[in-house]
Scaffold this motif. Structure first.
Motif, short mmCIF file in Angstrom:
data_model
loop_
_atom_site.label_atom_id
_atom_site.label_comp_id
_atom_site.label_asym_id
_atom_site.label_seq_id
_atom_site.Cartn_x
_atom_site.Cartn_y
_atom_site.Cartn_z
N ARG A 87 0.82 -1.21 0.00
CA ARG A 87 0.00 0.00 0.00
C ARG A 87 0.86 1.26 0.00
O ARG A 87 0.52 2.25 -0.66
CB ARG A 87 -0.91 0.00 1.22
CG ARG A 87 -2.03 -1.04 1.14
CD ARG A 87 -2.81 -1.09 2.44
NE ARG A 87 -3.88 -2.08 2.37
CZ ARG A 87 -4.66 -2.40 3.41
NH1 ARG A 87 -4.44 -1.81 4.60
NH2 ARG A 87 -5.61 -3.30 3.28
N ALA A 91 0.73 3.95 -2.93
CA ALA A 91 0.41 5.35 -2.66
C ALA A 91 1.48 6.27 -3.25
O ALA A 91 1.16 7.31 -3.84
CB ALA A 91 0.29 5.58 -1.15
N PRO A 109 -7.49 8.56 -4.73
CA PRO A 109 -6.86 7.87 -3.60
C PRO A 109 -7.17 6.37 -3.63
O PRO A 109 -8.00 5.91 -4.40
CB PRO A 109 -7.51 8.55 -2.38
CG PRO A 109 -8.04 9.85 -2.89
CD PRO A 109 -8.44 9.60 -4.31
#
Length: 459
Positions: A87, A91, A109
């Motif tokens: 993750r 990101a 997002p």
């Protein structure tokens, strides 16, 4: 700039050592890109496509034994460590893409901590999806290689990891340059702005083009599209320039073929050996193929013009060069030189009618000793407008105008004859413009003016 941003993001990522990957190809981060749907066109004219980049399921990797736990940790801890690391890299990849792709792209997002969605311009073959997937893979390699370099203590291994990170950054930028949307202002000089914008849209349907102020095209698209648009604008401008030149030349040729053009534009050559003024005028008219002048005094028929040689001049120049030319006076009592005067009267703007040249001279007014006659009254020339253009321009109207003008001239001649014999009175009608040139004494011109005013009032 993008490399510097990525380095900062990469340094912010904690080092991961809570899992072991047993198979290559499952490195943490976005593992692939999938097409989701087509969207509507934006206000810039782009067709929007939606994609989703997913994070590999760590539980599935553990089940396949592609993921295992290091000594002293259980598999659940390793699965959690992999998911957290993936993750973080996803990101960082999404942030890199958000700042690199430009305003035409939207990077959302993470949804449910398992995917990132991208929305941006598509093409007819959806070829940008493969390029975007290539960029995502390269960005992940760059981040992971930078992470690894930060954990190594051996200089050689660290340098190799940094080199791998830099190579991945180059691959990422090369891929992004093919899908990044930019804006460029294209200058046009000869083409019509709206026409050029439509031509660009037909040739490059996945770009956006709008004309501004008639001299600029605001173009949006990838670098390749903008380069192609710049080249096409240059080609359109060249074609428009050639067409404008051909149109101007054709228009000039048409003007040169009118009586006005023959006098004002076409070059002629004159080799006049010397002689009477009418002979010179005849040579000019013959060379030009048109003539449009009035001799204001019959004595000008005896005016002598010296030898004149002209090459590549217009008939207008050949006539106007007579202005100020001196010649032996026709009045033998005065052996001084008289001076010619030439005045050009132009037709109305836009008219193809030729200009009219008034050619006159001031002769001495004393008596001729050989004839014993008294000096004649001073001769002047007046111009009157008797066109009757308001009556129409059909063949029937033109015949009617010509008939009425002939009746007017006959009336004037009767009036002058009844006023007494005159040797100096002359009149000539220039039919194309409706201008009547009258030469005579002041009293005779006053009579002509009175006749014309009464004639006009009856029309």
């Amino acid at each position: 700039m993008m490399t510097a941003l990525l380095v900062c993001v990469a340094f912010a990522l904690p080092q991961q050592a809570g899992y072991i990957l047993n198979d290559p190809g499952h490195e943490p981060g976005l593992s692939g890109l999938q097409f989701v749907k087509w969207g509507e066109r934006t206000t810039d004219g782009f067709l929007v496509a939606h994609y989703r980049g997913s994070i590999t399921d760590s539980a599935m990797l553990a089940q396949r034994r592609s993921l295992s736990a290091p000594r002293g940790a259980d598999l659940e801890q390793a699965t959690h460590a992999y998911r957290t690391h993936a993750r973080q890299i996803a990101a960082a990849t999404g942030e890199y893409l958000r700042t690199s792709l430009g305003p035409a792209w939207r990077v959302t997002p993470i949804h449910n901590a398992s995917s990132i969605e991208f929305a941006g311009p598509a093409d007819d073959r959806n070829g940008r999806m493969a390029i975007l997937a290539e960029a995502i893979e390269a960005i992940g390699d760059q981040i992971r290689s930078k992470e690894r370099a930060d954990t190594l203590t051996d200089d050689r291994e660290r340098d190799e990891a940094i080199a791998k990170s830099n190579a991945a950054a180059s691959r990422a930028e090369q891929a992004l340059s093919q899908v990044r949307i930019m804006t460029r202002v294209l200058q046009i000089q000869h083409a019509v702005g709206e026409d050029a914008a439509r031509a660009l849209k037909l040739a490059l349907p996945w770009g956006s083009f709008s004309a501004v102020g008639g001299t600029q095209i605001v173009a949006s698209g990838t670098m390749d599209e903008l380069d192609a648009a710049t080249l096409l604008i240059a080609q359109l401008d060249r074609v428009a320039m050639v067409e404008a030149a051909e149109t101007a030349e054709a228009s000039a040729a048409r003007r040169r073929d009118t009586p006005s053009g023959r006098l004002l534009a076409n070059p002629i050559n004159i080799n006049f050996p010397g002689g009477a003024l009418p002979e010179y005028l005849g040579m000019v008219g013959g060379a030009a193929g048109a003539q449009s002048w009035v001799l204001e005094d019959p004595r000008l028929a005896r005016a002598y013009v010296p030898e004149i040689k002209l090459t590549g001049v217009t008939a207008d120049s050949a006539l106007r060069m007579l202005d100020g030319l001196t010649f032996p006076s026709a009045d033998k009592a005065f052996p001084v030189n008289a001076r010619l005067a030439v005045q050009r009267i132009d037709a109305a703007p836009g008219s193809e009618s030729p200009p009219i040249y008034r050619i006159g001279a001031n002769f001495p007014g004393a008596a001729d000793p050989e004839s014993g006659k008294s000096p004649s009254p001073r001769t002047v020339t007046g111009v009157f407008e008797v066109g009757l253009q308001h009556l129409g321009d059909s063949d029937e109207d033109l015949q009617r105008i010509a008939k009425e003008q002939a009746e007017l001239l006959a009336t004037i001649e009767i009036g002058i004859e009844l006023n007494g014999p005159s040797e100096s009175f002359r009149l000539k009608l220039h039919s194309p413009t409706g201008m009547l040139f009258v030469s005579g004494t002041g009293e005779e011109l006053a009579l002509v003016r009175t006749i014309i005013e009464k004639w006009a009032s009856q029309r």
